[in-house]
Design an enzyme around this catalytic site. Sequence first.
Site, PDB file in Angstrom:
ATOM      1  N   LYS A  35      -5.421  -6.358  -5.878  1.00 14.77           N
ATOM      2  CA  LYS A  35      -4.875  -5.001  -5.828  1.00 14.77           C
ATOM      3  C   LYS A  35      -5.645  -4.053  -6.760  1.00 14.77           C
ATOM      4  CE  LYS A  35      -3.277  -5.592  -2.724  1.00 14.77           C
ATOM      5  NZ  LYS A  35      -3.160  -4.871  -1.441  1.00 14.77           N
ATOM      6  N   THR A  53       9.605  -5.945   3.174  1.00 17.70           N
ATOM      7  CA  THR A  53       8.854  -6.413   4.338  1.00 17.70           C
ATOM      8  C   THR A  53       8.753  -7.944   4.260  1.00 17.70           C
ATOM      9  OG1 THR A  53       6.673  -6.387   3.280  1.00 17.70           O
ATOM     10  CG2 THR A  53       7.489  -4.304   4.195  1.00 17.70           C
ATOM     11  N   TYR A  98      -3.530 -12.075  -6.988  1.00 19.73           N
ATOM     12  CA  TYR A  98      -3.025 -10.926  -6.254  1.00 19.73           C
ATOM     13  C   TYR A  98      -3.256  -9.640  -7.035  1.00 19.73           C
ATOM     14  CZ  TYR A  98       0.156  -7.863  -3.682  1.00 19.73           C
ATOM     15  OH  TYR A  98       0.685  -6.818  -2.948  1.00 19.73           O
TER      16      TYR A  98
END
Length: 309
Positions: A179, A212, A175
Amino acid sequence: MGWTESDIPDQTGRTAVVTGANGGLGFQTALALAGAGAHVVLAARDPARTADAETRIRERYPSASLEVVPLDLGDLSVVATAAQQILAGHERVDLLVNNAGVMAMPQRATVDGFEQQLGVDHLGHWALTAHLLPVLLRAASARVVTVTSTARFMGWPLNPADPHMQRKYRAWGAYARAKWANYHFGLGLQQQFSKAGAPASSLIAHPGLSNTDLQSRAVREGGAGPAGVFFEVMTKRAGMTPLEGARPQLRAATDPQARGGELYAPRFGSNGPPERRPILRRFDLQKRIDALWRVSERETGIALTPSPN
């Protein structure tokens, strides 16, 4: 209070494409842009969630101008089809928000054989942006906003010799690398626009700690480990709302004072109003951008070089 969506200038007559527009930050971005008068293309994968998102936006703004384009960033053939639909329907695109992404997934491959997080978060957006260059460059002053994260500091940038982490896979490391790719892509694209004298700009944004479904999905999928549970609890207790988290990318997309190559993020790193933040780690920046361009072109077979005026 700082900058909020109420500061977005009138977007009437402008076309915006938002990836991942059916939930989280993407939904809030699409909602705010539609409320400001833009024609918003909801580019997302799940048809039911996208239909629900469209309904919710119309409930808030009955006169909203919306369009749905199915988009699976994990399949380059679907990305190409989505881009063709947008190209066929629009003379120009004024705004592209590369928002969609997955986080801390178990080791998986996309349809095209890419490590999932690099494939979805970066390579799919690379291909979409490349396909949409003709309509972006027809706009008077298009913007491309790519969403990165401070989670990039949890790992290292792309290794050109092993871009899909086949030697040693770590979910959070993958990840972080995705990014970093978003970060270097946004800055590198601005270099390409400047070199070509193109009437477009590329900016990057990160949402800070936003509550989220991204964190919850990482836990559900089983790749995030104890760190995923920690971040899920922390975001529920201390994270910003999805609307607050979307403000950095909205400001990067619409603030008349924003310029290509800038980064917008919460004032306090993980929380706070959206502000322009410094570009750090410049000592190897060009090396990383150049490596990303070589690997992305090699893996996708798609060049991303705007034509000079």
